[in-house]
Design a protein around this motif. Structure first.
Motif, PDB file in Angstrom:
ATOM      1  N   MET A 174      40.899 150.096  56.975  1.00  0.00           N
ATOM      2  CA  MET A 174      41.171 148.799  57.551  1.00  0.00           C
ATOM      3  C   MET A 174      42.429 148.841  58.417  1.00  0.00           C
ATOM      4  O   MET A 174      42.472 148.177  59.433  1.00  0.00           O
ATOM      5  N   GLU A 175      43.427 149.582  57.963  1.00  0.00           N
ATOM      6  CA  GLU A 175      44.670 149.635  58.727  1.00  0.00           C
ATOM      7  C   GLU A 175      44.477 150.358  60.058  1.00  0.00           C
ATOM      8  O   GLU A 175      45.120 150.013  61.047  1.00  0.00           O
ATOM      9  N   LYS A 176      43.586 151.342  60.082  1.00  0.00           N
ATOM     10  CA  LYS A 176      43.295 152.025  61.343  1.00  0.00           C
ATOM     11  C   LYS A 176      42.624 151.063  62.324  1.00  0.00           C
ATOM     12  O   LYS A 176      42.931 151.077  63.517  1.00  0.00           O
ATOM     13  N   ALA A 177      41.718 150.242  61.824  1.00  0.00           N
ATOM     14  CA  ALA A 177      41.061 149.257  62.682  1.00  0.00           C
ATOM     15  C   ALA A 177      42.069 148.243  63.202  1.00  0.00           C
ATOM     16  O   ALA A 177      42.007 147.824  64.362  1.00  0.00           O
ATOM     17  N   HIS A 178      43.011 147.872  62.359  1.00  0.00           N
ATOM     18  CA  HIS A 178      44.055 146.922  62.746  1.00  0.00           C
ATOM     19  C   HIS A 178      44.894 147.501  63.896  1.00  0.00           C
ATOM     20  O   HIS A 178      45.161 146.811  64.887  1.00  0.00           O
ATOM     21  N   LYS A 179      45.290 148.757  63.777  1.00  0.00           N
ATOM     22  CA  LYS A 179      46.060 149.415  64.835  1.00  0.00           C
ATOM     23  C   LYS A 179      45.224 149.588  66.098  1.00  0.00           C
ATOM     24  O   LYS A 179      45.718 149.411  67.216  1.00  0.00           O
ATOM     25  N   TYR A 180      43.946 149.936  65.922  1.00  0.00           N
ATOM     26  CA  TYR A 180      43.058 150.117  67.065  1.00  0.00           C
ATOM     27  C   TYR A 180      42.905 148.820  67.850  1.00  0.00           C
ATOM     28  O   TYR A 180      42.926 148.830  69.086  1.00  0.00           O
ATOM     29  N   LEU A 181      42.756 147.716  67.152  1.00  0.00           N
ATOM     30  CA  LEU A 181      42.614 146.433  67.837  1.00  0.00           C
ATOM     31  C   LEU A 181      43.875 146.070  68.615  1.00  0.00           C
ATOM     32  O   LEU A 181      43.799 145.527  69.722  1.00  0.00           O
ATOM     33  N   LYS A 182      45.023 146.374  68.052  1.00  0.00           N
ATOM     34  CA  LYS A 182      46.286 146.099  68.744  1.00  0.00           C
ATOM     35  C   LYS A 182      46.373 146.916  70.035  1.00  0.00           C
ATOM     36  O   LYS A 182      46.727 146.397  71.096  1.00  0.00           O
ATOM     37  N   VAL A 183      46.033 148.184  69.952  1.00  0.00           N
ATOM     38  CA  VAL A 183      46.045 149.041  71.136  1.00  0.00           C
ATOM     39  C   VAL A 183      45.009 148.551  72.150  1.00  0.00           C
ATOM     40  O   VAL A 183      45.273 148.501  73.357  1.00  0.00           O
ATOM     41  N   PHE A 184      43.844 148.156  71.681  1.00  0.00           N
ATOM     42  CA  PHE A 184      42.775 147.689  72.563  1.00  0.00           C
ATOM     43  C   PHE A 184      43.197 146.454  73.349  1.00  0.00           C
ATOM     44  O   PHE A 184      42.874 146.328  74.529  1.00  0.00           O
ATOM     45  N   LEU A 188      38.932 137.152  71.623  1.00  0.00           N
ATOM     46  CA  LEU A 188      38.081 137.569  70.506  1.00  0.00           C
ATOM     47  C   LEU A 188      38.705 138.733  69.727  1.00  0.00           C
ATOM     48  O   LEU A 188      38.654 138.763  68.490  1.00  0.00           O
ATOM     49  N   THR A 189      39.320 139.652  70.442  1.00  0.00           N
ATOM     50  CA  THR A 189      39.966 140.775  69.779  1.00  0.00           C
ATOM     51  C   THR A 189      41.170 140.314  68.969  1.00  0.00           C
ATOM     52  O   THR A 189      41.429 140.822  67.876  1.00  0.00           O
ATOM     53  N   THR A 190      41.903 139.333  69.493  1.00  0.00           N
ATOM     54  CA  THR A 190      43.054 138.792  68.765  1.00  0.00           C
ATOM     55  C   THR A 190      42.609 138.102  67.480  1.00  0.00           C
ATOM     56  O   THR A 190      43.260 138.244  66.435  1.00  0.00           O
ATOM     57  N   ILE A 191      41.518 137.387  67.537  1.00  0.00           N
ATOM     58  CA  ILE A 191      40.988 136.756  66.324  1.00  0.00           C
ATOM     59  C   ILE A 191      40.634 137.826  65.291  1.00  0.00           C
ATOM     60  O   ILE A 191      41.000 137.707  64.118  1.00  0.00           O
ATOM     61  N   ALA A 192      39.947 138.869  65.726  1.00  0.00           N
ATOM     62  CA  ALA A 192      39.594 139.958  64.810  1.00  0.00           C
ATOM     63  C   ALA A 192      40.846 140.634  64.269  1.00  0.00           C
ATOM     64  O   ALA A 192      40.910 140.988  63.082  1.00  0.00           O
ATOM     65  N   TYR A 193      41.868 140.787  65.103  1.00  0.00           N
ATOM     66  CA  TYR A 193      43.130 141.406  64.683  1.00  0.00           C
ATOM     67  C   TYR A 193      43.781 140.601  63.565  1.00  0.00           C
ATOM     68  O   TYR A 193      44.222 141.161  62.561  1.00  0.00           O
ATOM     69  N   PHE A 194      43.838 139.284  63.727  1.00  0.00           N
ATOM     70  CA  PHE A 194      44.456 138.458  62.697  1.00  0.00           C
ATOM     71  C   PHE A 194      43.619 138.374  61.424  1.00  0.00           C
ATOM     72  O   PHE A 194      44.154 138.331  60.325  1.00  0.00           O
ATOM     73  N   VAL A 195      42.308 138.370  61.564  1.00  0.00           N
ATOM     74  CA  VAL A 195      41.434 138.350  60.378  1.00  0.00           C
ATOM     75  C   VAL A 195      41.616 139.634  59.579  1.00  0.00           C
ATOM     76  O   VAL A 195      41.776 139.596  58.353  1.00  0.00           O
ATOM     77  N   ILE A 196      41.616 140.765  60.252  1.00  0.00           N
ATOM     78  CA  ILE A 196      41.805 142.032  59.550  1.00  0.00           C
ATOM     79  C   ILE A 196      43.203 142.100  58.951  1.00  0.00           C
ATOM     80  O   ILE A 196      43.396 142.606  57.839  1.00  0.00           O
TER      81      ILE A 196
END
Length: 83
Positions: free
Chosen positions: A1-11, A61-69
């Motif tokens: 989950m933390e990798k996805a969180h970092k990936y979304l931030k970079v994205f 949409l990516t920001t929403i996913a970032y905060f949810v994760i």
């Protein structure tokens, strides 16, 4: 989950950078070749507006996913520290 969180931030930052780069390139092309854009029926900045709108939706949409994760990660950490 933390990798996805970092990936979304970079994205998010990659999307913003790509949008800025494309917009600047389009503006620079317009400044160098204004006659080329004078022949078109649409204004020269229309493609920039479309790019910005698409980027805004994607970043939103990516920001929403970032905060949810982020909330899920935070909840898991608090649940594991209670036990």
């Amino acid at each position: 989950m933390e990798k996805a969180h970092k990936y979304l931030k970079v994205f998010i930052f990659v999307q913003l950078g790509a949008c800025a780069g494309r917009s600047l390139a389009k503006y620079y092309d317009y400044v160098r070749h204004p006659a080329l854009y004078a022949m078109q029926s649409a204004p020269w900045y229309l493609s920039i507006l479309i790019t910005v709108c698409f980027t805004a939706v994607t970043v939103f949409l990516t920001t929403i996913a970032y905060f949810v994760i982020g909330r899920i990660i935070k909840k898991r950490k608090t649940d594991s520290s209670e036990e």
